[in-house]
Design an enzyme around this catalytic site. Structure first.
Site, PDB file in Angstrom:
ATOM      1  CG  HIS A  26       3.413   1.057  -5.352  1.00  0.00           C
ATOM      2  ND1 HIS A  26       3.473   2.075  -4.432  1.00  0.00           N
ATOM      3  CD2 HIS A  26       4.044   0.000  -4.801  1.00  0.00           C
ATOM      4  CE1 HIS A  26       4.113   1.646  -3.358  1.00  0.00           C
ATOM      5  NE2 HIS A  26       4.480   0.399  -3.552  1.00  0.00           N
ATOM      6  N   GLY A  67       0.830  -1.210   0.000  1.00  0.00           N
ATOM      7  CA  GLY A  67       0.000   0.000   0.000  1.00  0.00           C
ATOM      8  C   GLY A  67       0.860   1.254   0.000  1.00  0.00           C
ATOM      9  CD  GLN A  86       7.926  -7.121   3.911  1.00  0.00           C
ATOM     10  OE1 GLN A  86       7.129  -7.922   3.417  1.00  0.00           O
ATOM     11  NE2 GLN A  86       8.551  -6.226   3.172  1.00  0.00           N
TER      12      GLN A  86
END
Ligand code: PAF
Length: 305
Positions: free
Chosen positions: A38, A32, A62
């Site tokens: 992106h 996001g 992560q």
């Protein structure tokens, strides 16, 4: 309209139906906080597939201790509006519970020679978190292709290795880094930069560009023009070895106000093994911190003929 999926079963039903209709499916996994970088992956996905699905999942495994998991920018409504603008078909937003249900006990880890160096040295466990979630996303959504940005170059190569080693039936495609006007690589974390840090940040790319043009003029085709004027103001790397070159980039970053440099390293583009001579294509990778914000970037180096 962007169709929203929260569960694996509903997403899989849709993917199966589309595949049965002969459609090719692309996945763009994200956390996001979407930006033009992106969106460029999604446009590439649209060129290569009939249906594009995007996943948004801020993956807790992560992030290391003391990293920005809590603070990581999240705004699903803004992201959804961007996806609609681009014309993405499906959005998969799993919950943490769906991804890591009670009793979850499996980790996908790729060998240390790929994961315990470069970013892995400074972010222990990071790539195991990435590989586990990416393996799950691929198995959950079963795309024909999956697209990852080259900004996270080590991540891209590790994912390629994992997919090949585990015979995951998906084609991994790397997409070129998208940059701001001044050359700074686009990143969701750029919003953390103060005004002063933001001014300093493009130096990272200017030094990479300068190094690439000194070492391998062909590598800079098409990128020199944007930062050429600024690059011309940076010191020359004439007549130095690759190692000295990396050391001089590190020195320049620190002298210019970067708070720390995690690494500047030239590596084999596939194996990520360090290279000391430019008798083959290589990738120059850098990670450095401005305040609390860790920036990464990289550039291709072509062999000196
Ligand atoms: O690059 C990212 O945004 C993440 O590491 C990824 C691939 C979506 C996995 O969480």
């Amino acid at each position: 309209m962007v169709q929203l999926f929260h569960s694996v079963s509903s997403l899989r039903a849709q993917v199966s139906k589309s595949k049965a209709d002969g459609e090719k499916i692309a996945l763009v996994p994200t956390m996001g906080a979407l930006h033009e970088g992106h969106l460029s992956l999604m446009r590439l996905a649209q060129e290569k597939a009939d249906r594009v699905m995007v996943s948004i999942f801020v993956n807790p495994t992560q992030f290391g201790e003391g990293e920005d998991f809590e603070a990581y920018p999240r705004d699903l409504e803004v992201d959804r509006a961007l996806l609609k603008e681009v014309g993405v078909d499906w959005l998969y937003v799993p919950t943490v519970k769906e991804m890591y249900p009670h009793g979850f006990a499996t980790t996908v880890s790729v060998a240390e020679h790929l994961t315990n160096r470069l970013c892995g040295v400074h972010r222990p466990g990071h790539f195991a978190g990435v590989c586990t979630v990416v393996a799950k996303l691929l198995l959950q959504s079963q795309p024909d292709i999956a697209i990852f940005g080259e900004k996270d170059y080590q991540q891209l190569q590790i994912i390629r290795r994992m997919v090949e080693d585990l015979d995951v039936p998906v084609q991994i495609i790397g997409a070129a880094i998208q940059r701001e006007e001044d050359g700074l690589a686009m990143s969701s974390r750029n919003v953390y930069l103060s005004a002063e840090e933001r001014q300093l940040a493009p130096l990272l790319y200017r030094l990479l560009q300068r190094a690439a043009s000194e070492l391998s003029p062909r590598a800079c085709h098409g990128v020199l023009s944007r930062g050429a004027e600024a690059a011309a103001r940076t010191p020359s790397f004439d007549g130095v070895t690759l190692l000295e070159l990396c050391q001089s980039i590190e020195r320049e970053l620190l002298e210019s106000g970067f708070d720390s440099v995690d690494y500047v390293e030239a590596v084999d583009p596939n194996s990520l093994k360090p290279v000391s001579e430019l008798n083959q294509p290589a990738r120059l990778l850098v990670a450095a911190k401005l305040g609390n914000t860790r920036l990464i970037d990289n550039i291709a180096l072509e062999p000196i003929s």
